[in-house]
Design a protein around this motif. Structure first.
Motif, PDB file in Angstrom:
ATOM      1  N   ASN A  40      -1.719   1.294  10.116  1.00  0.00           N
ATOM      2  CA  ASN A  40      -2.927   1.336   9.298  1.00  0.00           C
ATOM      3  C   ASN A  40      -2.527   1.596   7.857  1.00  0.00           C
ATOM      4  OD1 ASN A  40      -5.161   2.313   7.802  1.00  0.00           O
ATOM      5  ND2 ASN A  40      -6.253   2.789   9.666  1.00  0.00           N
ATOM      6  N   ASP A  77      -3.899   3.004   5.613  1.00  0.00           N
ATOM      7  CA  ASP A  77      -5.031   2.899   4.694  1.00  0.00           C
ATOM      8  C   ASP A  77      -4.950   1.647   3.817  1.00  0.00           C
ATOM      9  OD1 ASP A  77      -6.427   5.189   5.614  1.00  0.00           O
ATOM     10  OD2 ASP A  77      -5.035   6.460   4.509  1.00  0.00           O
ATOM     11  N   LYS A  78      -4.476   0.553   4.425  1.00  0.00           N
ATOM     12  CA  LYS A  78      -4.389  -0.721   3.708  1.00  0.00           C
ATOM     13  C   LYS A  78      -5.745  -1.199   3.204  1.00  0.00           C
ATOM     14  CE  LYS A  78      -1.538  -2.675   7.002  1.00  0.00           C
ATOM     15  NZ  LYS A  78      -0.674  -1.621   7.458  1.00  0.00           N
ATOM     16  N   GLN A  79      -6.820  -0.863   3.924  1.00  0.00           N
ATOM     17  CA  GLN A  79      -8.153  -1.295   3.499  1.00  0.00           C
ATOM     18  C   GLN A  79      -8.481  -0.755   2.108  1.00  0.00           C
ATOM     19  OE1 GLN A  79      -9.973  -3.503   5.090  1.00  0.00           O
ATOM     20  NE2 GLN A  79     -11.617  -3.467   3.597  1.00  0.00           N
ATOM     21  N   MET A  80      -7.977   0.428   1.784  1.00  0.00           N
ATOM     22  CA  MET A  80      -8.219   1.002   0.454  1.00  0.00           C
ATOM     23  C   MET A  80      -7.600   0.119  -0.629  1.00  0.00           C
ATOM     24  SD  MET A  80     -10.002   3.673   1.126  1.00  0.00           S
ATOM     25  CE  MET A  80      -9.944   4.672  -0.326  1.00  0.00           C
ATOM     26  N   THR A  81      -6.432  -0.442  -0.357  1.00  0.00           N
ATOM     27  CA  THR A  81      -5.771  -1.332  -1.318  1.00  0.00           C
ATOM     28  C   THR A  81      -6.575  -2.619  -1.485  1.00  0.00           C
ATOM     29  OG1 THR A  81      -3.619  -0.396  -0.786  1.00  0.00           O
ATOM     30  CG2 THR A  81      -3.627  -2.570  -1.818  1.00  0.00           C
ATOM     31  N   THR A  85       0.864  -1.182   0.000  1.00  0.00           N
ATOM     32  CA  THR A  85       0.000   0.000   0.000  1.00  0.00           C
ATOM     33  C   THR A  85       0.894   1.224   0.000  1.00  0.00           C
ATOM     34  OG1 THR A  85      -1.814  -1.103   1.144  1.00  0.00           O
ATOM     35  CG2 THR A  85      -1.728   1.299   1.308  1.00  0.00           C
ATOM     36  N   ALA A 126      -2.358   4.998   0.135  1.00  0.00           N
ATOM     37  CA  ALA A 126      -3.736   4.490   0.192  1.00  0.00           C
ATOM     38  C   ALA A 126      -4.185   3.756  -1.060  1.00  0.00           C
ATOM     39  CB  ALA A 126      -4.718   5.618   0.515  1.00  0.00           C
TER      40      ALA A 126
END
Length: 187
Positions: A101, A103-107, A61, A64
């Motif tokens: 964090n 913004d790994k969820q965005m990946t 990531t 983001a």
């Protein structure tokens, strides 16, 4: 376990994601395909992906999202999208970053959207988070992810210092994808 044909296609900027991809692939004897520094894979690699029962995406990531090299690979997959070559394949994905964090969820969401555009079936991580006071980086799913596997490699850590819990999370996810792919392909 049956012999489902699973491929991991990944991009690694500094080597950490490569180690994670290798751990995933080794756990279930999956094909390993590296996206190069120009965002390309070989024609043989495309054929391997086309023939796979499951495709797992891996990328760090950065800011983001996946790095541009992985995005180029994703864009280049549009011929498969148009022809529905990857329709009904099993998909999964993992990411790594230096921040807790980052913004790994965005990946992971970017990878899920790519799988959905191809008409694929996404496999969640399927693990409870390690969220007690006693939890450490060496626990499985320390990142508390559900959509795919997430690993945090401190920015000053070498590729040999990836927390074992992150590697174990990816290995457990590999087994889950293999089990679901085997069930899906059972005759």
């Amino acid at each position: 376990m049956s012999n489902s044909n699973i491929s991991v296609v990944y991009y690694s900027g500094y080597g950490h994601t490569k180690v994670i991809a290798e751990a995933f692939a080794h756990e279930i004897q999956a094909n390993l395909i590296a996206v190069d520094q120009e965002g390309l894979v070989s024609e043989q690699d495309w054929q391997t992906l086309d023939q796979s029962d499951a495709i797992v995406f891996g990328a760090p990531t950065y800011m983001a999202a996946t790095p541009w090299q992985f995005k180029r690979f994703a864009d280049d997959s549009s011929k498969r999208w148009f022809n529905r070559t990857w329709q009904d394949k099993i998909f999964g994905g993992f990411t790594n970053s230096g921040s807790m964090n980052g913004d790994k969820q965005m990946t992971i969401l970017q990878m899920q959207a790519l799988a959905a555009q191809h008409g694929g079936l996404w496999v969640s991580l399927g693990l409870m988070p390690s969220n007690t006071k006693a939890a450490t980086h060496n626990d499985i799913n320390y990142m508390g992810s559900f959509g795919g596997a997430m690993v945090q490699s401190p920015a000053d850590a070498s590729v040999n210092e990836i927390p074992q819990g992150g590697l174990d999370t990816v290995k457990a996810y590999a087994k889950r994808i293999q089990q679901i792919t085997n069930k899906f392909n059972a005759k």
